[in-house]
Design a protein around this motif. Structure first.
Motif, PDB file in Angstrom:
ATOM      1  N   ASP A 257       0.853  -1.196   0.000  1.00  0.00           N
ATOM      2  CA  ASP A 257       0.000   0.000   0.000  1.00  0.00           C
ATOM      3  C   ASP A 257       0.888   1.246   0.000  1.00  0.00           C
ATOM      4  OD1 ASP A 257       0.832   0.500   2.649  1.00  0.00           O
ATOM      5  OD2 ASP A 257      -0.803  -0.706   3.455  1.00  0.00           O
ATOM      6  N   SER A 258       0.266   2.418  -0.182  1.00  0.00           N
ATOM      7  CA  SER A 258       1.073   3.628  -0.384  1.00  0.00           C
ATOM      8  C   SER A 258       1.904   3.979   0.855  1.00  0.00           C
ATOM      9  CB  SER A 258       0.195   4.795  -0.808  1.00  0.00           C
ATOM     10  OG  SER A 258      -0.917   4.908   0.038  1.00  0.00           O
ATOM     11  N   GLU A 259       1.339   3.821   2.057  1.00  0.00           N
ATOM     12  CA  GLU A 259       2.091   4.192   3.268  1.00  0.00           C
ATOM     13  C   GLU A 259       3.322   3.297   3.435  1.00  0.00           C
ATOM     14  OE1 GLU A 259      -1.224   3.893   3.269  1.00  0.00           O
ATOM     15  OE2 GLU A 259      -1.665   6.045   3.449  1.00  0.00           O
ATOM     16  N   THR A 260       3.115   2.008   3.198  1.00  0.00           N
ATOM     17  CA  THR A 260       4.243   1.074   3.340  1.00  0.00           C
ATOM     18  C   THR A 260       5.301   1.339   2.273  1.00  0.00           C
ATOM     19  OG1 THR A 260       2.665  -0.558   4.181  1.00  0.00           O
ATOM     20  CG2 THR A 260       4.830  -1.384   3.548  1.00  0.00           C
ATOM     21  N   ALA A 261       4.861   1.602   1.045  1.00  0.00           N
ATOM     22  CA  ALA A 261       5.823   1.910  -0.021  1.00  0.00           C
ATOM     23  C   ALA A 261       6.616   3.163   0.358  1.00  0.00           C
ATOM     24  CB  ALA A 261       5.091   2.123  -1.350  1.00  0.00           C
ATOM     25  N   PHE A 262       5.938   4.128   0.933  1.00  0.00           N
ATOM     26  CA  PHE A 262       6.602   5.365   1.352  1.00  0.00           C
ATOM     27  C   PHE A 262       7.644   5.073   2.438  1.00  0.00           C
ATOM     28  CE2 PHE A 262       6.571   9.129   4.230  1.00  0.00           C
ATOM     29  CZ  PHE A 262       7.232  10.001   3.386  1.00  0.00           C
TER      30      PHE A 262
ATOM     31  N   GLN B  92      11.670  11.661  -6.170  1.00  0.00           N
ATOM     32  CA  GLN B  92      12.553  12.707  -5.660  1.00  0.00           C
ATOM     33  C   GLN B  92      11.892  14.077  -5.503  1.00  0.00           C
ATOM     34  OE1 GLN B  92      15.411  11.788  -4.209  1.00  0.00           O
ATOM     35  NE2 GLN B  92      14.517   9.833  -4.829  1.00  0.00           N
ATOM     36  N   GLY B  93      10.596  14.169  -5.845  1.00  0.00           N
ATOM     37  CA  GLY B  93       9.921  15.478  -5.775  1.00  0.00           C
ATOM     38  C   GLY B  93       9.607  15.914  -4.354  1.00  0.00           C
ATOM     39  N   GLU B  94       8.758  16.904  -4.239  1.00  0.00           N
ATOM     40  CA  GLU B  94       8.443  17.529  -2.950  1.00  0.00           C
ATOM     41  C   GLU B  94       7.591  16.659  -2.044  1.00  0.00           C
ATOM     42  OE1 GLU B  94       6.919  21.398  -2.739  1.00  0.00           O
ATOM     43  OE2 GLU B  94       9.024  22.038  -2.657  1.00  0.00           O
ATOM     44  N   ASP B  95       6.665  15.927  -2.661  1.00  0.00           N
ATOM     45  CA  ASP B  95       5.705  15.173  -1.861  1.00  0.00           C
ATOM     46  C   ASP B  95       5.650  13.726  -2.360  1.00  0.00           C
ATOM     47  OD1 ASP B  95       3.610  14.207  -0.414  1.00  0.00           O
ATOM     48  OD2 ASP B  95       2.218  15.832  -0.901  1.00  0.00           O
ATOM     49  N   PRO B  96       6.679  12.936  -1.976  1.00  0.00           N
ATOM     50  CA  PRO B  96       6.757  11.571  -2.502  1.00  0.00           C
ATOM     51  C   PRO B  96       5.530  10.713  -2.158  1.00  0.00           C
ATOM     52  CG  PRO B  96       8.520  11.977  -0.887  1.00  0.00           C
ATOM     53  CD  PRO B  96       7.840  13.280  -1.138  1.00  0.00           C
ATOM     54  N   LEU B  97       4.922  10.935  -0.974  1.00  0.00           N
ATOM     55  CA  LEU B  97       3.753  10.112  -0.623  1.00  0.00           C
ATOM     56  C   LEU B  97       2.610  10.356  -1.607  1.00  0.00           C
ATOM     57  CD1 LEU B  97       2.281   8.089   1.161  1.00  0.00           C
ATOM     58  CD2 LEU B  97       1.707   9.953   2.740  1.00  0.00           C
ATOM     59  N   ALA B  98       2.380  11.617  -1.947  1.00  0.00           N
ATOM     60  CA  ALA B  98       1.315  11.938  -2.914  1.00  0.00           C
ATOM     61  C   ALA B  98       1.634  11.328  -4.280  1.00  0.00           C
ATOM     62  CB  ALA B  98       1.150  13.450  -3.035  1.00  0.00           C
TER      63      ALA B  98
ATOM     64  N   GLN C  53       0.865   7.642  -4.113  1.00  0.00           N
ATOM     65  CA  GLN C  53      -0.593   7.394  -4.163  1.00  0.00           C
ATOM     66  C   GLN C  53      -1.101   7.524  -5.595  1.00  0.00           C
ATOM     67  OE1 GLN C  53      -1.521  10.342  -1.206  1.00  0.00           O
ATOM     68  NE2 GLN C  53      -1.780   8.821   0.416  1.00  0.00           N
ATOM     69  N   HIS C  54      -0.628   8.551  -6.278  1.00  0.00           N
ATOM     70  CA  HIS C  54      -1.055   8.803  -7.655  1.00  0.00           C
ATOM     71  C   HIS C  54      -0.611   7.668  -8.592  1.00  0.00           C
ATOM     72  CE1 HIS C  54      -1.814  11.024 -11.312  1.00  0.00           C
ATOM     73  NE2 HIS C  54      -0.576  10.804 -11.691  1.00  0.00           N
ATOM     74  N   LEU C  55       0.669   7.299  -8.507  1.00  0.00           N
ATOM     75  CA  LEU C  55       1.196   6.256  -9.400  1.00  0.00           C
ATOM     76  C   LEU C  55       0.563   4.896  -9.110  1.00  0.00           C
ATOM     77  CD1 LEU C  55       5.044   7.010  -9.529  1.00  0.00           C
ATOM     78  CD2 LEU C  55       3.399   7.270 -11.399  1.00  0.00           C
ATOM     79  N   LEU C  56       0.372   4.609  -7.815  1.00  0.00           N
ATOM     80  CA  LEU C  56      -0.233   3.316  -7.445  1.00  0.00           C
ATOM     81  C   LEU C  56      -1.633   3.196  -8.036  1.00  0.00           C
ATOM     82  CD1 LEU C  56       0.266   2.213  -3.719  1.00  0.00           C
ATOM     83  CD2 LEU C  56       0.478   0.805  -5.764  1.00  0.00           C
ATOM     84  N   ALA C  57      -2.410   4.269  -7.924  1.00  0.00           N
ATOM     85  CA  ALA C  57      -3.774   4.246  -8.459  1.00  0.00           C
ATOM     86  C   ALA C  57      -3.744   4.057  -9.975  1.00  0.00           C
ATOM     87  CB  ALA C  57      -4.496   5.538  -8.097  1.00  0.00           C
ATOM     88  N   GLN C  58      -2.807   4.734 -10.614  1.00  0.00           N
ATOM     89  CA  GLN C  58      -2.673   4.644 -12.072  1.00  0.00           C
ATOM     90  C   GLN C  58      -2.287   3.235 -12.529  1.00  0.00           C
ATOM     91  OE1 GLN C  58       0.538   7.047 -13.496  1.00  0.00           O
ATOM     92  NE2 GLN C  58      -0.828   8.607 -14.324  1.00  0.00           N
ATOM     93  N   ARG C  59      -1.511   2.560 -11.699  1.00  0.00           N
ATOM     94  CA  ARG C  59      -0.930   1.276 -12.118  1.00  0.00           C
ATOM     95  C   ARG C  59      -1.691   0.047 -11.652  1.00  0.00           C
ATOM     96  NH1 ARG C  59       5.482   2.485 -11.105  1.00  0.00           N
ATOM     97  NH2 ARG C  59       5.726   4.034 -12.765  1.00  0.00           N
TER      98      ARG C  59
END
Ligand code: S3P
Length: 171
Positions: A103-108, A121-127, A130-136
């Motif tokens: 899940d996103s929290e664990t991946a983070f 590497q951006g400002e908000d890696p958790l966001a 979440q975005h990439l996980l939903a897309q994939r």
């Protein structure tokens, strides 16, 4: 024997699980990111920076095309390899594909102290996660089988993967 391909998001544990499963099957373990880096003489971050993500995706496809002509391999893919139809065509003819779920929290949590993933590497890696996980999600769901990794050890996940692989090749 068919190859075993591990797909899943960044931080799902593909490389660690592949390393553990390969000797048990007496297969060779291949980490596609490491192979790309060795061949290019550049890190993944440098490839993204100097040549762009599209170029990286083409290198990834070349590797998967080559590996589909071999057998007895455990292949740890990069988290975005599932986006390519070329990769799926190669895996379908040569491999059992198992997705490692996270899940996103664990991946983070698992990736936050590492700097080698250009997409995080951006400002908000958790966001971003979440975005990439939903897309994939749709792409990971194409796997022959899925194993949850949240709150589980590499050993536990590896045991499930081995079991599912053996059942699939016996079919
Ligand atoms: C990527 C995942 C990375 C690596 C590249 C792109 C992705 O691999 O291939 O940074 O698009 O999810 P890991 O899943 O091994 O971190």
């Amino acid at each position: 024997m068919k190859n075993l391909v591990l797909v899943g998001f960044m931080g799902s544990g593909k490389s660690s699980v592949a390393r553990r499963v390969a000797p048990q099957l007496e297969f060779e373990m291949i980490d596609s990111d490491s192979l790309i880096e060795r061949r290019a003489g550049l890190s993944i971050s440098q490839i993204f920076e100097t040549r762009g993500e599209e170029h990286f995706r083409r290198l990834e496809e070349q590797i998967m095309t080559e590996l589909a002509d071999r057998n007895r391999l455990v292949i740890a893919t990069g988290g975005g390899a599932v986006l390519s139809a070329v990769n799926w065509a190669n895996w379908r003819r040569s491999a059992v594909v198992i997705a490692l779920d996270v899940d996103s929290e664990t991946a983070f949590e698992r990736t936050r102290h590492h700097q080698h993933r250009p997409l995080l590497q951006g400002e908000d890696p958790l966001a971003k996660i979440q975005h990439l996980l939903a897309q994939r999600e749709d792409f990971y769901s194409r796997a022959d089988a899925r194993v949850d990794t949240v709150g589980r050890t590499v050993e536990q996940v590896a045991r499930d993967v081995l079991d599912l692989y053996e059942r699939r090749v016996a079919d």
